[in-house]
Enzyme design. Structure first.
Site, PDB file in Angstrom:
ATOM      1  N   LYS A 166     -13.889  41.535 -51.304  1.00  0.00           N
ATOM      2  CA  LYS A 166     -14.234  40.828 -50.052  1.00  0.00           C
ATOM      3  C   LYS A 166     -15.204  41.704 -49.287  1.00  0.00           C
ATOM      4  O   LYS A 166     -15.226  42.918 -49.460  1.00  0.00           O
ATOM      5  CB  LYS A 166     -12.972  40.621 -49.209  1.00  0.00           C
ATOM      6  CG  LYS A 166     -13.111  39.512 -48.193  1.00  0.00           C
ATOM      7  CD  LYS A 166     -12.788  38.166 -48.808  1.00  0.00           C
ATOM      8  CE  LYS A 166     -13.105  37.034 -47.876  1.00  0.00           C
ATOM      9  NZ  LYS A 166     -12.619  35.749 -48.405  1.00  0.00           N
ATOM     10  N   ASP A 175     -17.696  32.961 -46.471  1.00  0.00           N
ATOM     11  CA  ASP A 175     -16.401  32.919 -45.791  1.00  0.00           C
ATOM     12  C   ASP A 175     -16.768  32.566 -44.344  1.00  0.00           C
ATOM     13  O   ASP A 175     -17.832  31.971 -44.114  1.00  0.00           O
ATOM     14  CB  ASP A 175     -15.657  34.267 -45.914  1.00  0.00           C
ATOM     15  CG  ASP A 175     -14.193  34.174 -45.484  1.00  0.00           C
ATOM     16  OD1 ASP A 175     -13.350  33.726 -46.273  1.00  0.00           O
ATOM     17  OD2 ASP A 175     -13.881  34.536 -44.320  1.00  0.00           O
TER      18      ASP A 175
HETATM   19  P1  NDP Z   1     -16.223  28.664 -40.734  1.00  0.00           P
HETATM   20  O1  NDP Z   1     -16.920  29.810 -40.102  1.00  0.00           O
HETATM   21  O2  NDP Z   1     -17.011  27.596 -41.389  1.00  0.00           O
HETATM   22  O3  NDP Z   1     -15.250  27.959 -39.699  1.00  0.00           O
HETATM   23  C1  NDP Z   1     -14.250  28.667 -39.016  1.00  0.00           C
HETATM   24  C2  NDP Z   1     -13.658  27.727 -37.989  1.00  0.00           C
HETATM   25  O4  NDP Z   1     -12.498  28.315 -37.425  1.00  0.00           O
HETATM   26  C3  NDP Z   1     -14.620  27.441 -36.833  1.00  0.00           C
HETATM   27  O5  NDP Z   1     -14.424  26.121 -36.422  1.00  0.00           O
HETATM   28  C4  NDP Z   1     -14.123  28.423 -35.782  1.00  0.00           C
HETATM   29  O6  NDP Z   1     -14.438  28.071 -34.447  1.00  0.00           O
HETATM   30  C5  NDP Z   1     -12.640  28.319 -36.004  1.00  0.00           C
HETATM   31  N1  NDP Z   1     -11.927  29.448 -35.411  1.00  0.00           N
HETATM   32  C6  NDP Z   1     -12.200  30.753 -35.517  1.00  0.00           C
HETATM   33  N2  NDP Z   1     -11.315  31.482 -34.807  1.00  0.00           N
HETATM   34  C7  NDP Z   1     -10.476  30.584 -34.244  1.00  0.00           C
HETATM   35  C8  NDP Z   1      -9.353  30.695 -33.408  1.00  0.00           C
HETATM   36  N3  NDP Z   1      -8.920  31.895 -32.998  1.00  0.00           N
HETATM   37  N4  NDP Z   1      -8.728  29.547 -33.010  1.00  0.00           N
HETATM   38  C9  NDP Z   1      -9.160  28.329 -33.414  1.00  0.00           C
HETATM   39  N5  NDP Z   1     -10.236  28.172 -34.209  1.00  0.00           N
HETATM   40  C10 NDP Z   1     -10.867  29.274 -34.622  1.00  0.00           C
HETATM   41  O7  NDP Z   1     -15.211  29.341 -41.786  1.00  0.00           O
HETATM   42  P2  NDP Z   1     -14.479  28.674 -43.036  1.00  0.00           P
HETATM   43  O8  NDP Z   1     -14.114  27.274 -42.734  1.00  0.00           O
HETATM   44  O9  NDP Z   1     -15.248  28.995 -44.242  1.00  0.00           O
HETATM   45  O10 NDP Z   1     -13.150  29.575 -43.114  1.00  0.00           O
HETATM   46  C11 NDP Z   1     -11.957  29.243 -42.415  1.00  0.00           C
HETATM   47  C12 NDP Z   1     -10.803  29.983 -43.042  1.00  0.00           C
HETATM   48  O11 NDP Z   1     -10.678  29.607 -44.418  1.00  0.00           O
HETATM   49  C13 NDP Z   1     -10.901  31.504 -43.046  1.00  0.00           C
HETATM   50  O12 NDP Z   1      -9.598  32.049 -42.939  1.00  0.00           O
HETATM   51  C14 NDP Z   1     -11.457  31.791 -44.425  1.00  0.00           C
HETATM   52  O13 NDP Z   1     -11.156  33.112 -44.855  1.00  0.00           O
HETATM   53  C15 NDP Z   1     -10.707  30.769 -45.241  1.00  0.00           C
HETATM   54  N6  NDP Z   1     -11.269  30.414 -46.539  1.00  0.00           N
HETATM   55  C16 NDP Z   1     -12.561  30.017 -46.661  1.00  0.00           C
HETATM   56  C17 NDP Z   1     -13.061  29.671 -47.895  1.00  0.00           C
HETATM   57  C18 NDP Z   1     -14.445  29.144 -48.074  1.00  0.00           C
HETATM   58  O14 NDP Z   1     -14.787  28.798 -49.211  1.00  0.00           O
HETATM   59  N7  NDP Z   1     -15.261  29.046 -47.043  1.00  0.00           N
HETATM   60  C19 NDP Z   1     -12.243  29.783 -49.106  1.00  0.00           C
HETATM   61  C20 NDP Z   1     -10.862  30.125 -48.853  1.00  0.00           C
HETATM   62  C21 NDP Z   1     -10.424  30.454 -47.607  1.00  0.00           C
HETATM   63  P3  NDP Z   1     -15.605  28.827 -33.630  1.00  0.00           P
HETATM   64  O15 NDP Z   1     -16.856  28.136 -34.052  1.00  0.00           O
HETATM   65  O16 NDP Z   1     -15.232  28.625 -32.214  1.00  0.00           O
HETATM   66  O17 NDP Z   1     -15.569  30.274 -34.045  1.00  0.00           O
HETATM   67  O1  2IT Z   2     -11.266  33.353 -49.235  1.00  0.00           O
HETATM   68  C1  2IT Z   2     -11.887  32.852 -50.196  1.00  0.00           C
HETATM   69  O2  2IT Z   2     -11.315  32.539 -51.248  1.00  0.00           O
HETATM   70  C2  2IT Z   2     -13.328  32.619 -50.050  1.00  0.00           C
HETATM   71  N1  2IT Z   2     -13.875  32.884 -48.978  1.00  0.00           N
HETATM   72  C3  2IT Z   2     -14.128  32.103 -51.209  1.00  0.00           C
HETATM   73  C4  2IT Z   2     -14.548  33.218 -52.104  1.00  0.00           C
HETATM   74  C5  2IT Z   2     -15.504  32.839 -53.227  1.00  0.00           C
HETATM   75  O3  2IT Z   2     -15.884  33.780 -53.918  1.00  0.00           O
HETATM   76  O4  2IT Z   2     -15.840  31.669 -53.416  1.00  0.00           O
END
Ligand code: NDP
Ligand code: 2IT
Length: 453
Positions: free
Chosen positions: A129, A169
């Site tokens: 990561k 992420d």
């Molecule tokens: P994004 O940056 O696209 O979106 C994050 C979202 O979470 C935004 O809407 C943000 O709002 C909101 N957020 C952040 N902090 C808070 C908080 N304290 N309270 C409420 N809302 C909050 O990220 P992702 O959607 O990619 O990632 C979201 C989660 O999923 C993370 O934990 C990430 O590690 C996990 N994840 C992501 C993957 C991926 O492929 N993208 C894969 C697996 C897991 P704001 O705009 O206000 O910051």
């Molecule tokens: O938390 C996760 O699994 C991710 N942000 C996706 C990682 C990836 O390599 O696609």
């Protein structure tokens, strides 16, 4: 908190002492350790090979300076990280997070989780990561590009399709992957598709990668619900966040006949009892890069924006069947879990990484609420990244339907292996135990086979 097995407690004490102040890493490690007592008792080779102690020490940790020029020609400095946690099963694989809260401890907790998650997918990928404390909010296109170029100017020497393969992420999506890939290509003079995933579909990206994490979390939840003869059809759902994972979780819930009645960002909550209008949400968040408050203004009608609101407390106001935390770590605490469980929520699945605190997970378990830990529920994103690597290696490009079908199959397989492992260890329906043991044994067996590494 569950007591740790006597053979495991000293290893946890060592983690606390050697990684002082890294509370998120401690939390993630403890959660896995609580599941492993019985495995170590049944299979002494894991204790004899010190495999757990080795697993908690990243293979390599890189921290670097990222200098860049803002639009006013001022020099800005951020910190970059890449933690290459474990390569027993394949090249290091995991996302990059750009968020002002990112520290080494954050990246270590995410890399540790990623190692087990990636093992659960059954694909040949190790765990890693990275990220930066850079805050993309309010930055211009030019600033984001210059930051990404500077970040890659250091990162490029550590990554490669057989070495370490970053992806997105929080704060890193298709736009950032584009700038990072362009700079890697320029420095190395190689079109090495497999060095990054989440690329644009027109230049080596996989169809369905953008949708995969949210879709996968819903597929996993569908499997859990089916064990109790329930489904998403007619279900009312809360999805926290409004980023990549949240948006595509909402889309899949709607396709399966459910209604997502609220989502959130770090400033507030939108309650939209008629169901979130996905096209409008995508326009506000993905096209305009706006705030959720703008969604509520444009939507009108009965949609309501609650500045600073708590999305989980909506379960006390309206019927909610499923909760999908898809925002960030520790966003759902014990009090929130009590509200959800007391008001009849049937299933909770972690679309985000570690969004539920340990006390919240205990409340769900005691109340027999179906609970899917992130390393199982959100594994669809990285699994589809592995499918992207597969397409890159064979210079192929699959259809959306084929890729989504592969994703669905992988999520069913992860559900199956978590459920079977929980059964084997005498705790049917305990997906936390099943995911931790199943992920751990795959990595541990590979490490033991590869000698003292
Ligand atoms: P994004 O940056 O696209 O979106 C994050 C979202 O979470 C935004 O809407 C943000 O709002 C909101 N957020 C952040 N902090 C808070 C908080 N304290 N309270 C409420 N809302 C909050 O990220 P992702 O959607 O990619 O990632 C979201 C989660 O999923 C993370 O934990 C990430 O590690 C996990 N994840 C992501 C993957 C991926 O492929 N993208 C894969 C697996 C897991 P704001 O705009 O206000 O910051
Ligand atoms: O938390 C996760 O699994 C991710 N942000 C996706 C990682 C990836 O390599 O696609």
């Amino acid at each position: 908190m569950t007591d740790l097995d006597a053979s495991i407690q000293p290893i946890f004490d060592e983690i606390l002492q050697r990684n002082a102040g890294e509370t998120e890493f401690h939390q993630a490690a403890r959660e896995v350790f609580e599941s492993l007592g019985r495995v170590v008792d049944r299979h002494p080779q894991y204790a004899e090979g010190s495999v757990l102690r080795r697993l908690c020490e990243p293979e390599r940790q890189i921290i670097f300076r990222v200098p860049w020029m803002d639009d006013a020609n001022r020099v800005q400095i951020n910190r970059g990280f890449r933690v290459e946690f474990n390569s027993a099963l394949g090249p290091y694989k995991g996302g990059l997070r750009f968020h002002p809260s990112v520290t080494l401890g954050t990246v270590k907790f995410l890399g540790f989780e990623q190692t087990f998650k990636n093992a659960l997918t059954g694909m040949p990928i190790g765990g890693g990561k990275g990220g930066s404390d850079f805050d993309p909010k309010g930055k211009s296109e030019g600033e984001v590009m210059r930051f990404c170029q500077s970040f890659m100017t250091e990162l490029y020497r550590h990554i490669g399709e057989y070495r370490d393969v970053p992806a997105g992420d929080m704060g890193v999506g298709g736009r950032e992957i584009g700038y990072l890939f362009g700079q890697y290509k320029r420095i190395t003079n190689r079109f090495e598709s497999g060095v990054l995933t989440g690329k644009g579909v027109g230049w080596g990206g996989s169809r369905a990668r953008t949708e995969a994490t949210g879709y996968g979390a819903v597929f996993f939840t569908e499997q859990m619900l089916a064990t109790r003869d329930a489904s998403f059809d007619g279900a009312r759902v809360l999805v926290s966040g409004s980023g990549n994972v949240a948006i595509y979780a909402i889309e899949k819930v709607h396709q399966l006949g459910g209604t997502v009645v609220a989502c959130s960002d770090s400033s507030g909550v939108v309650y939209d009892p008629d169901g979130i209008d996905l096209a409008l949400l995508q326009d506000v968040k993905e096209v305009r890069r706006g705030r959720l408050s703008e969604y509520a203004e444009l939507r009108g009608g009965s949609a309501e924006y609650r500045a600073g609101g708590n999305i989980w407390s909506l379960a006390a106001e309206t019927r909610i069947d499923v909760a999908l935390p898809c925002a960030t770590q520790n966003e759902l605490n014990e009090a929130d879990a009590v509200i959800l469980a007391a008001n009849g929520v049937r299933a909770v699945a972690e679309g985000a990484n570690m969004p539920c605190t340990p006390d919240a997970v205990r409340v769900f378990t005691e109340a027999s609420v179906l609970f899917a830990p992130g390393k199982a529920a959100n594994a669809g994103g990285v699994a589809t990244s592995a499918l992207e690597m597969q397409q890159n290696a064979s210079r192929d490009s699959w259809s959306f339907e084929h890729t989504e079908a592969r994703l669905a199959e992988i999520m069913v397989g992860i559900h199956e292996s978590c459920a079977t492992t929980a059964d084997e260890y005498g705790e049917p329906g305990n997906y936390v135990l099943g995911a931790n043991i199943s992920g751990f044994t795959r990595v541990a067996d590979a490490m033991l086979a590869q000698g003292v590494i």
